[in-house]
Motif scaffolding. Sequence first.
Motif, mmCIF file in Angstrom:
data_model
loop_
_atom_site.group_PDB
_atom_site.id
_atom_site.type_symbol
_atom_site.label_atom_id
_atom_site.label_comp_id
_atom_site.label_asym_id
_atom_site.label_seq_id
_atom_site.Cartn_x
_atom_site.Cartn_y
_atom_site.Cartn_z
ATOM 1 N N VAL A 1 0.845 -1.199 0.000
ATOM 2 C CA VAL A 1 0.000 0.000 0.000
ATOM 3 C C VAL A 1 0.879 1.247 0.000
ATOM 4 O O VAL A 1 1.839 1.334 0.775
ATOM 5 N N ALA A 2 0.562 2.213 -0.844
ATOM 6 C CA ALA A 2 1.095 3.576 -0.749
ATOM 7 C C ALA A 2 -0.098 4.445 -0.373
ATOM 8 O O ALA A 2 -0.956 4.725 -1.212
ATOM 9 N N TYR A 3 -0.170 4.860 0.886
ATOM 10 C CA TYR A 3 -1.424 5.377 1.419
ATOM 11 C C TYR A 3 -1.733 6.804 0.982
ATOM 12 O O TYR A 3 -2.886 7.201 0.916
ATOM 13 N N LEU B 1 -1.804 -0.932 -3.614
ATOM 14 C CA LEU B 1 -3.064 -0.258 -3.347
ATOM 15 C C LEU B 1 -2.778 1.224 -3.145
ATOM 16 O O LEU B 1 -1.794 1.594 -2.502
ATOM 17 N N GLN B 2 -3.627 2.068 -3.678
ATOM 18 C CA GLN B 2 -3.463 3.516 -3.561
ATOM 19 C C GLN B 2 -4.796 4.127 -3.121
ATOM 20 O O GLN B 2 -5.559 4.637 -3.947
ATOM 21 N N ARG C 1 -9.301 1.606 -0.865
ATOM 22 C CA ARG C 1 -9.512 1.864 0.557
ATOM 23 C C ARG C 1 -10.150 0.652 1.234
ATOM 24 O O ARG C 1 -9.748 0.252 2.326
ATOM 25 N N ILE C 2 -11.140 0.097 0.581
ATOM 26 C CA ILE C 2 -11.822 -1.074 1.142
ATOM 27 C C ILE C 2 -10.854 -2.251 1.245
ATOM 28 O O ILE C 2 -10.781 -2.940 2.270
ATOM 29 N N ALA C 3 -10.077 -2.470 0.177
ATOM 30 C CA ALA C 3 -9.103 -3.568 0.184
ATOM 31 C C ALA C 3 -8.055 -3.372 1.270
ATOM 32 O O ALA C 3 -7.608 -4.328 1.916
ATOM 33 N N TYR C 4 -7.647 -2.116 1.487
ATOM 34 C CA TYR C 4 -6.654 -1.835 2.520
ATOM 35 C C TYR C 4 -7.183 -2.196 3.908
ATOM 36 O O TYR C 4 -6.494 -2.859 4.689
ATOM 37 N N TRP C 5 -8.396 -1.755 4.236
ATOM 38 C CA TRP C 5 -8.933 -2.026 5.570
ATOM 39 C C TRP C 5 -9.146 -3.515 5.803
ATOM 40 O O TRP C 5 -8.939 -4.015 6.909
ATOM 41 N N LYS C 6 -9.522 -4.221 4.763
ATOM 42 C CA LYS C 6 -9.648 -5.687 4.896
ATOM 43 C C LYS C 6 -8.290 -6.309 5.209
ATOM 44 O O LYS C 6 -8.177 -7.172 6.091
ATOM 45 N N ALA C 7 -7.265 -5.880 4.482
ATOM 46 C CA ALA C 7 -5.922 -6.422 4.721
ATOM 47 C C ALA C 7 -5.412 -6.035 6.106
ATOM 48 O O ALA C 7 -4.729 -6.826 6.773
#
Length: 393
Positions: A36-38, A60-61, A69-75
Amino acid sequence: MAKRTSILCVAPFNNPHIVPTYDEIAAQPEADVTRVAYNPLPPARVRLGWPEMAEDSPYLQPWRRMKDRIAYWKALLRSDVVIFPGFFHFRTLPLHHWIRRLTGKPAMLWSEPFLSKWREKPSRYLLHVCLKKPCDSEKVHFLSIGPRAANDQYATGIKRWRCWLFAFGVGPAMQLGKPGIKKPDGEVHIVYVGSLRELKRVDLLLEALGTPQLVNAPWRLTLVGDGDQRESLKATADRLGVADKITFLGNVAHERCREVLSGGDILVLPSRRDGWGAVVNEAMESGLAVICSDAVGASVLVDPGVTGFVFRSGDGEGLAGYLRQLIEDPQLLAKMQAASRERIVLYRPAEAARRLVALCRGAAGHAPMPEYTEGLCSPLYPVRRPYRELVNE
C-alpha cells in the motif's frame, strides 16, 4: 508444507527508500503480500524530483481509488503481520495502529529518530506519548532505522515493544565495476547530496576544504540540492578562494543524482541531524567512500577506516583531517571504495526483505524467531534516557 504468512506492507507514499524493500518482500516464497502507498507524494518530495507512483502499480493507492480503501482495511484486519510507519505525523496513521492493536495480531513499526526535532516543543512529546500508549504491547515489534530511533521510542514511555535494528534500502546502482578513483586530471571528486540549509552543515564542509592543507589540493566538489543557504554558501566559497572548484548543481531528478554519484569518489554528509540519509546507501552502491557525521542515521552503514570515516557532529577539524587522508592517499581511497560496494550488499532491499520476512514469520508463530546477532533485524536493547537529554543531543 510450511504455512505461508500474509503481510501487509504500508508506505506513507511512494518512497524510493522503502518501496524497493517492500517489492522484495512480495517476491519471498513464504509470504503473501499486500502493498500500500497510502498518500500521494508530499509537495516537498515532488520538489526533490521523486516520481509519483504509477496508477497501474501493484500497490493499493487509497488516495486514488475507493475500492483500494476497502481492500486496505480488509488487509489491515486480516493479515498475519502488518508493517507500518511510526506515529510521528498524521501521514503515519495512528488510528490504523490502534485498530490493528484491537485484532491482537502482531505489527512491525519502523521509524527514524525523531526526538531531536522537538526542541522546546513538549506538547509534541505529550501528543506522541498519548498516541502510542494504547499500542504499548508485546505484539508490537519496532524496526529501528538506526539504533538511536529505539532510544527515542523508549523515552516516550514504551516498555513492552521488542526492538530490532533496521535500515532504509535502495536498489543496486545500474553501473557496477566503476573504474579507479582518479580522473584523467588527477582530481578527487567530492559529492554532497541534500538540501542547502543550516541543519545540513554544508558550510562546515566548505570551511574544511578551505583550510590551508586542502585549499590547493587536487579536489573538486559538486553540491546537489538547493535551499535558503545557497547564496551564503557561494559567498563562503568566494571568501575561502575555492569557488572555481565547486559546482552548485541545484535540485535534480533522482536518476540524474545517481549519475553524479557514479562519477564521484567521496560522499560527504556533515549534517547536524539526519534521521537516516539514504544518499549514503546510494553512494556506497556507486562505490564511493563515505565521510559523515555521527548525527547521520546511516552512519551505521559506514565501517570506520574501512569504507569511510565518521566524525563528531560539528567537528570541522576532524572532517578536514579525514578529507586530507583520502585526497592524499589514492590507494586508501581505492580500498575504501571497493569495501563500500561489498558492505552495502548486506543492506540491500533483497537482504532486508529476506530477514524481515523471517522476523514476520517468527512473530506470527509460523516459524522460529530468527537469531541474527548483527546487522539487519538483530535485536536492540534501547537505553532508557530522559526525554530532555535525548532531545538536546
